[in-house]
Enzyme design. Structure first.
Site, PDB file in Angstrom:
ATOM      1  N   ASP A 103      10.030   1.591  20.128  1.00  0.00           N
ATOM      2  CA  ASP A 103       9.732   2.361  18.922  1.00  0.00           C
ATOM      3  C   ASP A 103      10.210   3.814  19.049  1.00  0.00           C
ATOM      4  OD1 ASP A 103       8.563   1.570  16.587  1.00  0.00           O
ATOM      5  OD2 ASP A 103       6.513   2.012  17.187  1.00  0.00           O
ATOM      6  N   GLU A 128       7.808   7.111  11.403  1.00  0.00           N
ATOM      7  CA  GLU A 128       6.487   6.661  11.801  1.00  0.00           C
ATOM      8  C   GLU A 128       5.927   7.389  13.024  1.00  0.00           C
ATOM      9  OE1 GLU A 128       6.174   2.414  12.028  1.00  0.00           O
ATOM     10  OE2 GLU A 128       4.004   2.521  11.806  1.00  0.00           O
ATOM     11  N   ASP A 191      11.624   3.555   9.573  1.00  0.00           N
ATOM     12  CA  ASP A 191      10.700   2.774  10.400  1.00  0.00           C
ATOM     13  C   ASP A 191      11.517   2.313  11.604  1.00  0.00           C
ATOM     14  OD1 ASP A 191       8.802   1.212  11.559  1.00  0.00           O
ATOM     15  OD2 ASP A 191       8.117   0.305   9.693  1.00  0.00           O
ATOM     16  N   ILE A 193      10.818   0.570  14.303  1.00  0.00           N
ATOM     17  CA  ILE A 193      10.688  -0.890  14.447  1.00  0.00           C
ATOM     18  C   ILE A 193       9.682  -1.331  13.404  1.00  0.00           C
ATOM     19  CG2 ILE A 193       9.958  -2.859  15.832  1.00  0.00           C
ATOM     20  CD1 ILE A 193      10.856  -1.595  18.274  1.00  0.00           C
ATOM     21  N   ASP A 194      10.184  -1.948  12.362  1.00  0.00           N
ATOM     22  CA  ASP A 194       9.296  -2.507  11.355  1.00  0.00           C
ATOM     23  C   ASP A 194       9.019  -3.951  11.767  1.00  0.00           C
ATOM     24  OD1 ASP A 194       7.904  -2.733   8.914  1.00  0.00           O
ATOM     25  OD2 ASP A 194       9.649  -3.691   7.996  1.00  0.00           O
ATOM     26  N   THR A 196       6.385  -4.834  14.229  1.00  0.00           N
ATOM     27  CA  THR A 196       6.204  -4.804  15.692  1.00  0.00           C
ATOM     28  C   THR A 196       5.582  -6.111  16.206  1.00  0.00           C
ATOM     29  OG1 THR A 196       4.156  -3.604  15.300  1.00  0.00           O
ATOM     30  CG2 THR A 196       6.032  -2.315  16.002  1.00  0.00           C
ATOM     31  N   ASP A 343       7.926   1.601   5.118  1.00  0.00           N
ATOM     32  CA  ASP A 343       7.814   0.137   5.128  1.00  0.00           C
ATOM     33  C   ASP A 343       8.513  -0.505   3.931  1.00  0.00           C
ATOM     34  OD1 ASP A 343       6.515  -0.517   7.502  1.00  0.00           O
ATOM     35  OD2 ASP A 343       4.568   0.061   6.695  1.00  0.00           O
TER      36      ASP A 343
HETATM   37  P1  AMP Z   1       4.879  -7.393   7.717  1.00  0.00           P
HETATM   38  O1  AMP Z   1       6.016  -7.511   8.614  1.00  0.00           O
HETATM   39  O2  AMP Z   1       5.160  -7.850   6.339  1.00  0.00           O
HETATM   40  O3  AMP Z   1       3.652  -8.007   8.309  1.00  0.00           O
HETATM   41  O4  AMP Z   1       4.623  -5.853   7.580  1.00  0.00           O
HETATM   42  C1  AMP Z   1       4.706  -5.026   8.683  1.00  0.00           C
HETATM   43  C2  AMP Z   1       4.181  -3.665   8.323  1.00  0.00           C
HETATM   44  O5  AMP Z   1       2.879  -3.780   7.794  1.00  0.00           O
HETATM   45  C3  AMP Z   1       4.026  -2.761   9.506  1.00  0.00           C
HETATM   46  O6  AMP Z   1       5.152  -1.965   9.683  1.00  0.00           O
HETATM   47  C4  AMP Z   1       2.827  -1.907   9.204  1.00  0.00           C
HETATM   48  O7  AMP Z   1       3.195  -0.609   8.862  1.00  0.00           O
HETATM   49  C5  AMP Z   1       2.231  -2.557   7.998  1.00  0.00           C
HETATM   50  N1  AMP Z   1       0.797  -2.807   8.159  1.00  0.00           N
HETATM   51  C6  AMP Z   1       0.010  -2.524   9.215  1.00  0.00           C
HETATM   52  N2  AMP Z   1      -1.279  -2.864   8.956  1.00  0.00           N
HETATM   53  C7  AMP Z   1      -1.289  -3.367   7.717  1.00  0.00           C
HETATM   54  C8  AMP Z   1      -2.307  -3.884   6.861  1.00  0.00           C
HETATM   55  N3  AMP Z   1      -3.568  -3.964   7.259  1.00  0.00           N
HETATM   56  N4  AMP Z   1      -1.945  -4.318   5.648  1.00  0.00           N
HETATM   57  C9  AMP Z   1      -0.671  -4.256   5.239  1.00  0.00           C
HETATM   58  N5  AMP Z   1       0.345  -3.781   5.985  1.00  0.00           N
HETATM   59  C10 AMP Z   1       0.043  -3.334   7.208  1.00  0.00           C
HETATM   60 MG    MG Z   2       6.677  -0.938   9.415  1.00  0.00          MG
END
Ligand code: AMP
Ligand code: MG
Length: 406
Positions: A103, A128, A191, A193-194, A196, A343
């Site tokens: 990251d 981030e 981001d 690393i989106d 993680t 994001d």
């Molecule tokens: P995804 O890959 O669709 O699960 O989304 C990943 C992103 O969701 C991450 O980069 C986080 O910034 C974000 N994230 C973290 N916690 C939550 C949460 N509780 N609800 C929604 N998104 C989140």
């Molecule tokens: Mg992200």
């Protein structure tokens, strides 16, 4: 049974020897026994960033080229760390430090490359991470490792004209990311690393980089190192022939293109033209904690969607949708969760320039001009222009139904 790309891409990772689970990124502590002895706790910075004074005097073309380079090189660092993680022992796999190192390393690389390539405008980056924890005594080894990785990554890329960077250079580069963004000037949004969780499972993640100009997203790049170049629609994801590693990029008014991360010629991509919800398939988060699978399932059944959900991590969902692998992406975080601009900014323009629409659950467009956060109604829905009205109707009905059943 759900079709889950996350699951299925584990086939790839199993071949490389790993399926790993990890907790959220907050509240971590130092592990010294690990093969990756660099665990850090992360904190949110409220430091006021350097204001972005510049207005656009440079064509987006040069900025897009710099963004593609930055995201591709950062992706190489991340892949190096992910490969090491997947080959590591069980104990190391429960350690959060590899993702921490990747990251920070990814953010430092993007910041250093943008700074080097785009000298005409002072860099304002909304990202981030910040260096607060990395400056602590217990993080010395981590910082050393990140700096080594950044230098190794630059050295192995013949096109990067950046001489060896010091630990202080890395810290400064990371802290460029403290900008607050906003409606004026130009701000990069990153981001590093989106996804993680996908990263540590050996599955999907993305390096997502976009540029805001006067509050609007004007270009975006999504590097998706584990996404197959061919469509993931109806795939059983078990083909070992599938070449992986996609780079999506889009510039306002210029369409969306995809190329391989190792540099094949780009091809223009378009969202699906499907108008029939029964033939639609939809994407959602792999992680149920990030988006309500129950609500999306209710919406899908109202629309008559027959295909099971395709669950993958990160903004790779936007990339896959932009090339028509599926026609809907639904995201409904738990009540009170506030979405961050990094994001969605890159994913948004990749889909919009491919002919798609990204709205909140109330049908409003996303507003990236409000600072580091998105102020939106309930969730995010993405599809093509023809399907959006029916989708929004199903979303509203499903949300009301769920609310009245509580
Ligand atoms: P995804 O890959 O669709 O699960 O989304 C990943 C992103 O969701 C991450 O980069 C986080 O910034 C974000 N994230 C973290 N916690 C939550 C949460 N509780 N609800 C929604 N998104 C989140
Ligand atoms: Mg992200």
């Amino acid at each position: 049974m759900n079709t889950s790309f996350g699951q299925s891409s584990a086939v790839l990772s199993i071949k490389r020897g790993a399926v790993v689970h990890i907790n959220s990124r907050t509240g971590t502590h130092l592990h010294t026994k690990s093969k990756f002895p660099f665990l850090l706790s992360l904190s949110f910075s409220t430091t006021t960033p350097r204001a972005a004074r510049a207005t656009a005097s440079m064509s987006h073309h040069k900025q897009l080229a710099a963004a593609k380079k930055a995201a591709s090189v950062a992706a190489r660092l991340c892949q190096k760390v992910q490969t090491a993680l997947l080959q590591s022992d069980v104990q190391s796999k429960s350690d959060k430090s590899p993702v921490t190192v990747a990251d920070y390393g990814s953010q430092a690389i993007v910041s250093l490359i943008l700074e080097k390539e785009l000298t005409a405008i002072p860099l304002s980056l909304v990202a981030e991470e910040d260096s607060g924890d990395l400056r602590k005594e217990e993080s010395r080894e981590t910082l050393h490792r990140i700096t080594e990785l950044v230098n190794d990554t630059f050295a192995s890329d013949g096109t990067i004209n950046i001489s060896t960077v010091s630990e202080e250079d890395v810290l400064k580069a990371i802290d460029t990311g403290k900008s607050e963004g906003g409606p004026h000037g130009q701000h990069w949004v990153l981001d590093p690393i989106d996804g993680t969780k996908g990263f540590v499972r050996g599955q999907q993640y993305a390096i997502a980089l976009a540029l805001l100009d006067e509050g609007k997203v004007v270009l975006g790049v999504l590097a998706c190192p584990n996404l197959p170049l061919s469509s993931i629609a109806k795939s059983d994801f078990s083909s070992s022939e599938d070449k992986v590693g996609c780079l999506f990029f889009a510039e306002v008014g210029g369409g969306t293109y995809m190329q391989s991360l190792d540099g094949s010629p780009p091809t223009k991509v378009h969202v699906s033209t499907n108008e029939n919800p029964e033939e639609a398939s939809f994407f959602e988060s792999y992680e149920a904690a990030h988006s309500s699978h129950d609500l999306s399932s209710l919406i899908a059944s109202k629309l008559g969607v027959k295909a099971p959900p395709v669950r993958i991590d990160s903004q790779a969902k936007y990339g896959a949708l932009s090339r028509g692998d599926g026609s809907i992406y639904l995201r409904f975080p738990r009540r009170g969760y506030v979405e961050k601009i990094w994001d969605h900014a890159a994913g948004y323009i990749v889909v919009a320039e491919a002919g798609g629409v990204v709205n909140d659950a109330g049908g409003k467009p996303l507003d990236f001009s409000k600072g580091r956060y998105l102020d939106l109604d309930t969730g995010i829905v993405v599809t093509n222009q023809k399907l959006m009205p029916a989708l929004l109707k199903a979303v509203q009905e499903s949300i009301s139904e769920k609310a009245s059943s509580l």
